[in-house]
Design an enzyme around this catalytic site. Structure first.
Site, mmCIF file in Angstrom:
data_model
loop_
_atom_site.group_PDB
_atom_site.id
_atom_site.type_symbol
_atom_site.label_atom_id
_atom_site.label_comp_id
_atom_site.label_asym_id
_atom_site.label_seq_id
_atom_site.Cartn_x
_atom_site.Cartn_y
_atom_site.Cartn_z
ATOM 1 N N ILE A 240 51.579 44.281 41.528
ATOM 2 C CA ILE A 240 51.090 45.620 41.891
ATOM 3 C C ILE A 240 50.970 45.744 43.412
ATOM 4 C CG2 ILE A 240 49.169 47.257 41.649
ATOM 5 C CD1 ILE A 240 48.692 46.011 38.821
ATOM 6 N N ARG B 225 39.624 45.223 39.968
ATOM 7 C CA ARG B 225 38.432 45.043 39.139
ATOM 8 C C ARG B 225 37.205 45.267 40.021
ATOM 9 N NH1 ARG B 225 41.317 45.579 35.444
ATOM 10 N NH2 ARG B 225 41.617 44.244 33.605
ATOM 11 N N GLU C 299 31.058 49.072 34.066
ATOM 12 C CA GLU C 299 31.773 50.247 33.548
ATOM 13 C C GLU C 299 31.321 50.546 32.134
ATOM 14 O OE1 GLU C 299 35.959 49.533 34.049
ATOM 15 O OE2 GLU C 299 35.762 49.338 36.222
ATOM 16 N N HIS D 260 38.592 54.270 35.717
ATOM 17 C CA HIS D 260 39.499 53.162 35.376
ATOM 18 C C HIS D 260 40.755 53.679 34.643
ATOM 19 C CE1 HIS D 260 39.510 48.551 34.584
ATOM 20 N NE2 HIS D 260 40.743 49.011 34.723
HETATM 21 C C1 DGY Z 1 44.686 46.269 33.230
HETATM 22 O O1 DGY Z 1 45.724 46.328 32.571
HETATM 23 O O2 DGY Z 1 44.175 45.185 33.548
HETATM 24 C C2 DGY Z 1 44.089 47.564 33.682
HETATM 25 O O3 DGY Z 1 42.899 47.444 34.318
HETATM 26 C C3 DGY Z 1 44.090 48.587 32.581
HETATM 27 O O4 DGY Z 1 45.404 49.016 32.530
#
Ligand code: DGY
Length: 330
Positions: free
Chosen positions: A159, A239, A268, A287
């Protein structure tokens, strides 16, 4: 052979449930708004061969002990900090996750938070709807530019790298810090590898892309905010507990940093009286970084395929603890 029994801890896109029902007896927790209570999860896991869990379902040693038939926990997420993987491994339970399919969607959302926070989009929306717009004004709702700014990526996994690719389109200077140096991506994307302290000192935007591990819990706290520019903006789509939320609130309240775009929180769902929610320089979301129609469907299909492979004796494509699988084969 009796059909395997599978518990799914929340409703998933129907196409994935159909695929699952074709191969297994399936029970689903149908209430979208809340996760299955602990006692329901324990009871359902007790009779299940496979479990599809979400990041809201703690899968720990006690649950695994109560589930003697359980062979696989398939997490509907790329992150698996809700699962005690060591406990699963010790009990021979396969754990899987959903990497890759959500990368681009989460990266889009990190950019959306960056743009929305810098350009004060949510404030502007509230202002316009409230009828406060009286005239075009040279100084109305000014914010910093995103283009040509310096972006610091804390974590350069899939990501983080996808955010770096997007940042190039905004002519940003991109720095990163990670425990693993990626010289291939440095060359491909023109990234600069720097120690975390340098990144924090130099970045206009700091975006978090590490997993939550014991080593990354509160990685960003008061000492780190003290290094950041007073104009800096923090983005977190990873997170919540990676950032010390109290320290973040103080940094924002006192102007130590300029803003934050947050999709994740230490606890959360975030409480309605959370002090951060009173700050105008914070943009928040519940989230949802991976919440595109396509991606949530792909995640569900991947979670089902991982689970069915494990129950079928085929190596699941996305093993978190491959040692369990390899041990079974030897
Ligand atoms: C994950 O996949 O870890 C995200 O936080 C939710 O898509």
């Amino acid at each position: 052979m009796p059909r395997p029994r599978v518990y799914v801890a929340r409703r998933l896109p129907e196409v994935a449930l159909e695929r699952l029902r074709a191969a297994a007896d399936v029970a689903v927790w149908e209430t979208d708004e809340v996760p299955p209570p602990r006692e329901v999860l324990l009871r359902q896991a007790a009779g299940a061969d496979g479990l599809i869990s979400l990041l809201t379902d703690p899968i720990d040693g006690a649950l695994l002990d109560a589930a003697p038939r359980l062979r696989v926990v398939s997490n509907y997420a790329v992150g698996f900090d809700n699962i005690d993987v060591a406990a699963a491994t010790a009990r021979g339970v396969v754990v899987t996750n959903t990497p890759g399919v959500l990368t681009e969607t989460v990266a889009d959302f990190a950019m959306a938070l960056m743009l929305a926070t810098a350009r004060r989009l949510v404030e502007a929306d509230r202002y316009t709807r409230a009828g406060q717009w009286k005239s075009w004004m040279p100084m109305l709702l000014l914010g910093p530019d995103v283009h040509h700014a310096t972006l610091g990526l804390v974590g350069l996994g899939r990501i983080g790298a996808a955010v770096a690719r997007r940042a190039r389109g905004f002519a940003m200077t991109v720095l990163y810090h990670d425990v693993v140096r990626r010289e291939d991506l440095e060359a491909e994307l023109g990234l600069g590898y720097v120690p975390l302290e340098d990144l924090l000192r130099r970045a206009d935007f700091v975006s978090i892309h590490t997993p939550l591990l014991p080593e990354t819990r509160h990685l960003i706290g008061a000492a780190q905010f003290a290094l950041m520019k007073p104009t800096a903006i923090l983005i977190n789509t990873a997170r919540g507990p990676i950032v010390d939320q109290r320290a973040l609130y103080e940094a924002l309240r006192t102007g130590r940093i300029a803003g934050a775009g947050l999709d994740v929180f230490e606890i959360e769902p975030v409480a309605a009286d959370e002090p951060l929610l009173r700050l105008d320089n914070v943009v928040v979301a519940p989230h949802i970084a991976s919440a595109s129609v396509e991606t949530r469907t792909q995640m569900a299909l991947m979670a089902v395929d991982n689970l069915l492979a494990a129950l079928d004796g085929r190596r699941p494509p996305n093993l978190v603890n491959p040692e369990v699988w390899d041990r079974r084969r030897t």
